[in-house]
Design a protein around this motif. Structure first.
Motif, PDB file in Angstrom:
ATOM      1  N   GLN A  70       0.838  -1.207   0.000  1.00  0.00           N
ATOM      2  CA  GLN A  70       0.000   0.000   0.000  1.00  0.00           C
ATOM      3  C   GLN A  70       0.862   1.242   0.000  1.00  0.00           C
ATOM      4  N   ALA A  74       1.475   6.126  -7.191  1.00  0.00           N
ATOM      5  CA  ALA A  74       0.278   6.833  -7.659  1.00  0.00           C
ATOM      6  C   ALA A  74       0.474   8.340  -7.588  1.00  0.00           C
ATOM      7  N   SER A 115      -2.143   3.592 -11.859  1.00  0.00           N
ATOM      8  CA  SER A 115      -3.483   4.182 -11.881  1.00  0.00           C
ATOM      9  C   SER A 115      -4.077   4.213 -10.467  1.00  0.00           C
ATOM     10  N   GLN A 116      -5.150   5.002 -10.380  1.00  0.00           N
ATOM     11  CA  GLN A 116      -5.863   5.076  -9.112  1.00  0.00           C
ATOM     12  C   GLN A 116      -6.465   3.711  -8.751  1.00  0.00           C
ATOM     13  N   GLU A 117      -6.821   2.949  -9.767  1.00  0.00           N
ATOM     14  CA  GLU A 117      -7.402   1.630  -9.521  1.00  0.00           C
ATOM     15  C   GLU A 117      -6.411   0.717  -8.810  1.00  0.00           C
ATOM     16  N   LYS A 118      -5.131   0.765  -9.241  1.00  0.00           N
ATOM     17  CA  LYS A 118      -4.104  -0.046  -8.582  1.00  0.00           C
ATOM     18  C   LYS A 118      -3.928   0.375  -7.133  1.00  0.00           C
ATOM     19  N   ASP A 132      -6.229   1.744  -5.251  1.00  0.00           N
ATOM     20  CA  ASP A 132      -7.394   1.288  -4.506  1.00  0.00           C
ATOM     21  C   ASP A 132      -7.288  -0.202  -4.165  1.00  0.00           C
ATOM     22  N   GLN A 133      -6.757  -0.974  -5.078  1.00  0.00           N
ATOM     23  CA  GLN A 133      -6.583  -2.397  -4.824  1.00  0.00           C
ATOM     24  C   GLN A 133      -5.589  -2.638  -3.682  1.00  0.00           C
ATOM     25  N   ASN A 178      -4.891  -0.515  -1.260  1.00  0.00           N
ATOM     26  CA  ASN A 178      -5.542  -0.096  -0.014  1.00  0.00           C
ATOM     27  C   ASN A 178      -6.512  -1.163   0.491  1.00  0.00           C
ATOM     28  N   THR A 179      -7.248  -1.789  -0.407  1.00  0.00           N
ATOM     29  CA  THR A 179      -8.224  -2.815  -0.036  1.00  0.00           C
ATOM     30  C   THR A 179      -7.517  -4.037   0.569  1.00  0.00           C
TER      31      THR A 179
END
Length: 330
Positions: A126, A133, A139-142, A144-145, A147-148
């Protein structure tokens, strides 16, 4: 005719002997009473001992009986055993559950280490993703993944820690069950709390007893006393701890030392079997005199209950005992 005269003479002889014996008894009683000074109270009674009922706490079948009526028993001695097959089976089951709970705890503790490692890895991923990022490399998607994954790893560590607590609680519960069953097993062995003599054996091996069913009655031969009844004017002078003496009908040559251990707080009628009708019409106080336990322990085999006799209490502790009530022991 000769036989008839012989029978009459024999009858007359028996009556004369009976009258002489009765006269002698009255003389003895009146002489004894007159010889007793005013500062000594007396009364008739019987030797009594404290009785303990040895009973089963739980319903079940009586397996063995180790003693008989009249036997001397020591404090803590096992007297009988209840059937313990069902309790032993439950105890083995609880012990198996305890071992299983321990294994579960060991497993979840190992899982804690796994989840800790996963959390550390997810946290680093993270952090790297956040740096990349911010510079626009991912990307923001990566992000977010990453962080999840970090949040999930943190939650999974918390969940496995809860499982550790549950496993430890399971161990405590099985330990409590084992302890409870062990107590039940121990109480299936009927023991006596005191040294004494078995008075009654109330059950035989093989009998099914309910909860609280008596198996033995044991006499505490170190707690022996005699209760007498004295009139109000004498009872007011008697205190707990007052010096006393006991003389038993079976061994009148001995004078046994004792102490007053109880004085009734209110008056009552004397028992019918103790005094005459005129005496029963009087309100009396019950007084209990107790023999020294140390003396009883030295003569345990000689202690008998139910033996009639007389007890004497010194009303004035400053006075000396009459010579005929001086202590005489075997």
């Amino acid at each position: 005719m000769a036989g008839k005269h012989f029978s009459i003479k024999l009858l007359i002889g028996v009556l004369v002997c009976a009258l002489l014996a009765l006269e002698g008894w009255f003389y003895y009683q009146s002489h004894l009473e007159s010889a007793m000074p005013d500062y000594v109270a007396s009364g008739n009674g019987r030797i009594e001992a404290v009785e303990y009922d040895i009973a089963t706490k739980y319903a079940g079948r009586l397996e063995t009986v180790s003693v008989n009526e009249g036997d001397m028993v020591a404090a803590g001695q096992r007297l009988a055993t209840m059937n313990t097959d069902a309790i032993e089976a439950q105890l083995r089951e609880a012990q198996a559950a305890w071992r299983e709970a321990q294994s579960s705890r060991d497993y979840v503790q190992a899982m804690v280490e796994v989840r800790k490692s996963e959390l550390i890895y997810a946290q680093r991923e993270q952090e790297r993703a956040a740096k990349l990022a911010s510079s626009g490399h991912i990307s923001q998607e990566k992000l977010d993944q990453a962080n999840t994954k970090y949040v999930t790893a943190k939650a999974m560590l918390k969940a496995v820690n809860i499982q550790v607590t549950q496993a430890e609680s399971g161990i405590e519960a099985t330990q409590a069950a084992i302890a409870r069953l062990q107590v039940t097993l121990d109480e299936s062995y009927l023991t006596t709390p005191i040294q004494g003599r078995v008075l009654y054996k109330l059950a035989q091996p093989g009998e099914v007893l309910g909860s609280g069913g008596n198996v033995f009655t044991v006499l505490d031969l170190t707690d022996v006393s005699m209760s007498i009844f004295v009139p109000t004017e004498q009872a007011g002078k008697i205190q707990v701890g007052s010096d006393a003496r006991i003389i038993l009908d079976a061994i009148p040559q001995y004078v046994i030392p004792a102490k007053v251990s109880f004085v009734a707080a209110r008056t009552q009628f004397t028992p019918k079997a103790v005094e005459t009708r005129s005496e029963r019409d009087k309100l009396m106080f019950r007084v209990k005199v107790t023999i020294d336990p140390a003396l009883l322990k030295a003569h345990l085999n000689a202690v008998k209950t139910g033996v009639p006799g007389s007890a004497y209490v010194l009303l004035d502790q400053q006075q000396d005992w009459p010579e005929n009530l001086d202590v005489k022991l075997p």
